[in-house]
Design a protein around this motif. Structure first.
Motif, PDB file in Angstrom:
ATOM      1  N   PRO A  27      31.746  47.846  77.376  1.00  0.00           N
ATOM      2  CA  PRO A  27      30.397  47.632  77.903  1.00  0.00           C
ATOM      3  C   PRO A  27      30.428  46.747  79.148  1.00  0.00           C
ATOM      4  CG  PRO A  27      30.460  47.273  75.528  1.00  0.00           C
ATOM      5  CD  PRO A  27      31.871  47.401  75.987  1.00  0.00           C
ATOM      6  N   ARG A  28      29.600  47.069  80.108  1.00  0.00           N
ATOM      7  CA  ARG A  28      29.509  46.286  81.327  1.00  0.00           C
ATOM      8  C   ARG A  28      28.135  45.661  81.378  1.00  0.00           C
ATOM      9  NH1 ARG A  28      28.355  48.284  86.415  1.00  0.00           N
ATOM     10  NH2 ARG A  28      28.643  50.410  85.668  1.00  0.00           N
ATOM     11  N   ASP A  29      28.084  44.315  81.467  1.00  0.00           N
ATOM     12  CA  ASP A  29      26.814  43.599  81.439  1.00  0.00           C
ATOM     13  C   ASP A  29      26.022  43.874  82.709  1.00  0.00           C
ATOM     14  OD1 ASP A  29      25.498  41.289  79.744  1.00  0.00           O
ATOM     15  OD2 ASP A  29      25.142  40.852  81.857  1.00  0.00           O
ATOM     16  N   VAL A  30      24.702  43.756  82.594  1.00  0.00           N
ATOM     17  CA  VAL A  30      23.852  44.058  83.741  1.00  0.00           C
ATOM     18  C   VAL A  30      23.822  42.927  84.765  1.00  0.00           C
ATOM     19  CG1 VAL A  30      22.354  45.632  82.502  1.00  0.00           C
ATOM     20  CG2 VAL A  30      21.820  43.214  82.525  1.00  0.00           C
TER      21      VAL A  30
ATOM     22  N   ALA B 279      26.629  49.872  81.455  1.00  0.00           N
ATOM     23  CA  ALA B 279      27.233  51.141  81.064  1.00  0.00           C
ATOM     24  C   ALA B 279      28.161  50.930  79.891  1.00  0.00           C
ATOM     25  CB  ALA B 279      28.011  51.745  82.236  1.00  0.00           C
ATOM     26  N   THR B 280      28.264  51.947  79.056  1.00  0.00           N
ATOM     27  CA  THR B 280      29.227  51.935  77.957  1.00  0.00           C
ATOM     28  C   THR B 280      29.467  53.372  77.537  1.00  0.00           C
ATOM     29  OG1 THR B 280      29.807  50.870  75.869  1.00  0.00           O
ATOM     30  CG2 THR B 280      27.567  51.747  76.053  1.00  0.00           C
ATOM     31  N   GLY B 281      30.396  53.539  76.587  1.00  0.00           N
ATOM     32  CA  GLY B 281      30.633  54.882  76.074  1.00  0.00           C
ATOM     33  C   GLY B 281      29.497  55.308  75.165  1.00  0.00           C
TER      34      GLY B 281
ATOM     35  N   GLU C  63      23.389  53.280  80.964  1.00  0.00           N
ATOM     36  CA  GLU C  63      24.086  54.564  81.104  1.00  0.00           C
ATOM     37  C   GLU C  63      25.105  54.688  79.978  1.00  0.00           C
ATOM     38  OE1 GLU C  63      26.778  57.047  84.391  1.00  0.00           O
ATOM     39  OE2 GLU C  63      26.473  54.889  84.619  1.00  0.00           O
ATOM     40  N   GLN C  64      25.207  55.891  79.399  1.00  0.00           N
ATOM     41  CA  GLN C  64      26.215  56.164  78.383  1.00  0.00           C
ATOM     42  C   GLN C  64      27.107  57.303  78.859  1.00  0.00           C
ATOM     43  OE1 GLN C  64      25.013  55.312  73.914  1.00  0.00           O
ATOM     44  NE2 GLN C  64      23.736  56.916  74.750  1.00  0.00           N
ATOM     45  N   SER C  65      28.410  57.114  78.743  1.00  0.00           N
ATOM     46  CA  SER C  65      29.332  58.178  79.156  1.00  0.00           C
ATOM     47  C   SER C  65      29.799  59.021  77.983  1.00  0.00           C
ATOM     48  CB  SER C  65      30.556  57.566  79.849  1.00  0.00           C
ATOM     49  OG  SER C  65      31.239  56.693  78.964  1.00  0.00           O
ATOM     50  N   ALA C  66      29.596  58.530  76.760  1.00  0.00           N
ATOM     51  CA  ALA C  66      30.050  59.267  75.578  1.00  0.00           C
ATOM     52  C   ALA C  66      29.000  59.212  74.486  1.00  0.00           C
ATOM     53  CB  ALA C  66      31.376  58.698  75.073  1.00  0.00           C
ATOM     54  N   GLY C  67      27.724  59.294  74.901  1.00  0.00           N
ATOM     55  CA  GLY C  67      26.655  59.313  73.918  1.00  0.00           C
ATOM     56  C   GLY C  67      26.771  60.548  73.038  1.00  0.00           C
ATOM     57  N   ARG C  68      26.430  60.381  71.756  1.00  0.00           N
ATOM     58  CA  ARG C  68      26.578  61.482  70.814  1.00  0.00           C
ATOM     59  C   ARG C  68      25.261  61.776  70.122  1.00  0.00           C
ATOM     60  NH1 ARG C  68      29.295  59.288  66.767  1.00  0.00           N
ATOM     61  NH2 ARG C  68      29.241  57.226  67.706  1.00  0.00           N
ATOM     62  N   GLY C  69      25.005  63.054  69.957  1.00  0.00           N
ATOM     63  CA  GLY C  69      23.874  63.481  69.155  1.00  0.00           C
ATOM     64  C   GLY C  69      24.366  63.977  67.814  1.00  0.00           C
ATOM     65  N   ARG C  70      23.507  64.684  67.110  1.00  0.00           N
ATOM     66  CA  ARG C  70      23.931  65.258  65.833  1.00  0.00           C
ATOM     67  C   ARG C  70      25.045  66.278  66.051  1.00  0.00           C
ATOM     68  NH1 ARG C  70      20.876  68.508  63.659  1.00  0.00           N
ATOM     69  NH2 ARG C  70      21.671  68.295  61.547  1.00  0.00           N
ATOM     70  N   LEU C  71      25.869  66.458  65.010  1.00  0.00           N
ATOM     71  CA  LEU C  71      26.978  67.417  65.037  1.00  0.00           C
ATOM     72  C   LEU C  71      27.939  67.131  66.178  1.00  0.00           C
ATOM     73  CD1 LEU C  71      24.914  70.675  64.307  1.00  0.00           C
ATOM     74  CD2 LEU C  71      25.906  69.054  62.673  1.00  0.00           C
ATOM     75  N   ASP C  72      28.022  65.829  66.563  1.00  0.00           N
ATOM     76  CA  ASP C  72      28.939  65.375  67.612  1.00  0.00           C
ATOM     77  C   ASP C  72      28.680  66.012  68.975  1.00  0.00           C
ATOM     78  OD1 ASP C  72      30.359  63.400  66.325  1.00  0.00           O
ATOM     79  OD2 ASP C  72      31.785  64.820  65.447  1.00  0.00           O
ATOM     80  N   ARG C  73      27.441  66.408  69.231  1.00  0.00           N
ATOM     81  CA  ARG C  73      27.112  66.943  70.549  1.00  0.00           C
ATOM     82  C   ARG C  73      27.041  65.807  71.560  1.00  0.00           C
ATOM     83  NH1 ARG C  73      22.777  70.430  67.598  1.00  0.00           N
ATOM     84  NH2 ARG C  73      23.852  72.404  67.332  1.00  0.00           N
TER      85      ARG C  73
ATOM     86  N   ALA D 114      23.067  61.558  80.675  1.00  0.00           N
ATOM     87  CA  ALA D 114      21.900  61.484  81.557  1.00  0.00           C
ATOM     88  C   ALA D 114      22.235  60.535  82.696  1.00  0.00           C
ATOM     89  CB  ALA D 114      20.675  60.989  80.788  1.00  0.00           C
ATOM     90  N   PRO D 115      21.551  60.666  83.833  1.00  0.00           N
ATOM     91  CA  PRO D 115      21.802  59.750  84.952  1.00  0.00           C
ATOM     92  C   PRO D 115      21.483  58.301  84.565  1.00  0.00           C
ATOM     93  CG  PRO D 115      20.537  61.665  85.680  1.00  0.00           C
ATOM     94  CD  PRO D 115      20.567  61.715  84.175  1.00  0.00           C
ATOM     95  N   PRO D 116      22.116  57.339  85.232  1.00  0.00           N
ATOM     96  CA  PRO D 116      21.843  55.920  84.933  1.00  0.00           C
ATOM     97  C   PRO D 116      20.354  55.604  85.049  1.00  0.00           C
ATOM     98  CG  PRO D 116      23.727  56.129  86.400  1.00  0.00           C
ATOM     99  CD  PRO D 116      23.122  57.491  86.296  1.00  0.00           C
ATOM    100  N   ARG D 117      19.864  54.803  84.107  1.00  0.00           N
ATOM    101  CA  ARG D 117      18.491  54.281  84.127  1.00  0.00           C
ATOM    102  C   ARG D 117      17.417  55.363  84.041  1.00  0.00           C
ATOM    103  NH1 ARG D 117      19.394  49.996  89.145  1.00  0.00           N
ATOM    104  NH2 ARG D 117      21.004  48.742  88.117  1.00  0.00           N
ATOM    105  N   SER D 118      17.802  56.558  83.619  1.00  0.00           N
ATOM    106  CA  SER D 118      16.831  57.652  83.537  1.00  0.00           C
ATOM    107  C   SER D 118      16.189  57.767  82.165  1.00  0.00           C
ATOM    108  CB  SER D 118      17.500  58.982  83.892  1.00  0.00           C
ATOM    109  OG  SER D 118      18.488  59.312  82.918  1.00  0.00           O
TER     110      SER D 118
END
Length: 287
Positions: free
Chosen positions: A3-6, A45-47, A72-82, A86-90
């Protein structure tokens, strides 16, 4: 990803349409003596906020009511590991740690549904957007008369006594930024406000209200009003659906109820009512 602090050189003015969240203001507005929220951290930002908070809980470094938010998330997960990107801060991408030790574990499956009700209620108040719930935990908005997914919820166990619930919500995504054509955002749905600070405060306050009510009822979905409220806001009920079930099995029928365990009850053409506790639900057409 670490994680990177703001704080630091991440300029507040790098995107005037998408300013960063104000972590200090969020803490002032939400963290209070006797309240649920014990701390709020915003990272640039974080995974995955869920993975980070589960790890912190396992290491004894997070208390109940900890809130972790990522711009911002680079490895955000939804159900079923989807994947969820999304763009930063969106949008709003955050996870919370809950330890409902006074509620029977058998009722903890209601937590993602409870979160869906809380998010929909909070957004109705703060964004003026009618948000529906697709069982079990997708957030739907209407864009141009079309039903679209604007967010999702993912719950994960954190050790023996905790659950981390993560929420991903598209706020200002434009049409050309959508990951798939069936996605939506609050902005595209005509939200009266897309200021993420008050949106997050409204959602977390709503979540605290519903969680307190549910715990006071020992997790009983009927006594707490959760089952009735979820059913009232669930776009899946009354629809013809196809359930893609574990073991490569599918079931087609009308979604007629959400039972006391939070399962979706599907009535088939053969007259059988089958409760579904896990699976992917596809809305086919109105019943």
């Amino acid at each position: 990803m670490t994680p990177r602090d703001v704080s630091g050189d991440d300029s507040r003015w790098s995107d005037l349409d998408r300013p960063p969240l104000n972590a200090a203001a969020l803490r002032r507005g939400l963290v209070r003596e006797g309240g649920l929220w014990s701390g709020i951290e915003v990272v640039a930002a974080t995974g995955s906020t869920n993975s980070d908070l589960v790890a912190r809980a396992a290491a004894g470094k997070a208390a109940e009511g900890a809130v972790l938010v990522a711009e911002e998330q680079s490895a955000g997960r939804g159900r079923l590991d989807r994947r969820w990107t999304a763009p930063p801060r969106s949008g709003l991408f955050f996870s919370v740690l809950l330890t409902p030790g006074d509620v029977p574990v058998a009722r903890w499956g209601w937590l993602p549904l409870l979160t869906g009700v809380a998010v929909a209620t909070g957004l109705s108040r703060s964004a003026g957007v009618d948000t529906a719930l697709k069982w079990p935990n997708d957030l739907l908005v209407t864009v141009g008369g079309e039903e679209r997914k604007a967010g999702g919820i993912l719950a994960e166990r954190a050790g023996e006594g905790g659950v981390v619930v993560g929420v991903g919500l598209n706020v200002t995504l434009r049409e050309d930024e959508l990951p798939v054509p069936t996605a939506g955002s609050l902005a595209l749905a005509g939200a009266v406000s897309t200021d993420r600070d008050p949106l997050l405060r409204a959602v977390l306050r709503s979540l605290e209200e519903w969680y307190d009510r549910w715990r006071a009822a020992a997790g009983d979905p009927t006594v707490s009003g959760l089952q009735e409220t979820y059913a009232a806001g669930c776009a899946t009920l009354g629809r013809t659906v196809r359930a893609e079930l574990p073991g490569d099995r599918s079931l087609v029928g009308e979604a007629v109820a959400v039972d006391g365990d939070g399962r979706l009850v599907i009535a088939t053409e053969e007259g059988v009512q089958e409760p579904v506790g896990a699976g992917d639900i596809v809305h086919l057409r109105p019943a």
